[in-house]
Design an enzyme around this catalytic site. Sequence first.
Site, PDB file in Angstrom:
ATOM      1  N   LYS A  34       0.851  -1.213   0.000  1.00 50.26           N
ATOM      2  CA  LYS A  34       0.000   0.000   0.000  1.00 50.26           C
ATOM      3  C   LYS A  34       0.876   1.250   0.000  1.00 50.26           C
ATOM      4  CE  LYS A  34       0.866   1.170   4.543  1.00 50.26           C
ATOM      5  NZ  LYS A  34       1.746   2.283   4.913  1.00 50.26           N
ATOM      6  N   ASP A  76      -2.616  -2.029  10.371  1.00 47.88           N
ATOM      7  CA  ASP A  76      -2.910  -1.965   8.931  1.00 47.88           C
ATOM      8  C   ASP A  76      -3.608  -3.225   8.421  1.00 47.88           C
ATOM      9  OD1 ASP A  76      -1.707   0.500   8.677  1.00 47.88           O
ATOM     10  OD2 ASP A  76       0.213  -0.300   7.979  1.00 47.88           O
TER      11      ASP A  76
END
Length: 301
Positions: free
Chosen positions: A17, A153
């Site tokens: 990401k 996350d």
Amino acid sequence: MLRKLHADCCEVSTPAKLNLSLEVSAQRPDGYHELETLMVTINVFDTLRFTQAPAGHLGLCNHWCVSRQHHTTPDSLPTGPDNLVLQAASLLLRTTGVSRGVDIDLFKRIPLAAGLAGGSSDAAGTLVGLNSLWNLGLSLSDLSELGARLGSDVPFFLAATTAAICRGRGEIIEPIRLTTSLHFVVVKPAAGLSTAQVFQNCQPAQVPISSSGLVRSLQCGDLGRVGLQLFNRLGAPAEKLCDQVSQLRDRFTRLPVLGHLMSGSGTSYFGLCHNSQQARQLAGRLRSTHPGQVFAVQSCV
Ligand code: ATP
């Protein structure tokens, strides 16, 4: 993300990401910081292969898929119980009480300690892969609750969305629909940074910057405005800890990108490009002058 290879084997691809914005507003009593961050998944993937094994056996074999010239540090990828893949597998066994085993092959391509959340993505992939291999029947919300215990996350990757605003310590997910693909050039310098150390050196914002303007620009596909609204509160402390991040900022300031930023807690640095052709062209230029790994990537579709 999940592919069944045969009855006792499946494979999961887990993306990296980038953070297009990251604000830190306060330290919480539990020691975490209150965050608001806009994350997008990009097409750099680790692959995890899960093969059924006798009950009680948890095996992991790391395969480093990036050549040595790329200045990565394969040595710091744990092979034992510290690896987030094994932590996720153990957590599933503990919480469900099932008696199962697995051999896991981790094909690693996402750089370590890079602000690209490779470890969290691997943990999410392990929860999804073993839920299927072991027929556990856990819901996405069960997996998300377990994922949040492994890392802030992890729930983002379980949400299976290209982009999201993540709040709380990162585990409260609001998916965002992108109207256009985003193209980036990403540099991971030789040095890495520890997330904990960067947060320790970060001064939370008195008046937090909201990501709502950035979300509006993304939703109407105004890439020029997106480039101007990229923001990371962790950039300044990371630059203090690591010269290579400030050198990259200087370098990107001289490139014709729409905007540029450090991702997460660093050390990866990215530029938002006009299109895929520009991302590839700038990656070529940066590869010839910059030590480290350079990727031309796009948001996952
Ligand atoms: P974030 O953006 O979430 O802070 P990061 O990209 O900075 O993550 P990672 O590479 O995901 O950091 O992980 C940081 C450390 O966690 C690594 O340096 C490594 O020692 C450890 N680790 C444990 N398991 C894994 C894994 N499967 N992949 C990567 N790192 C792992």
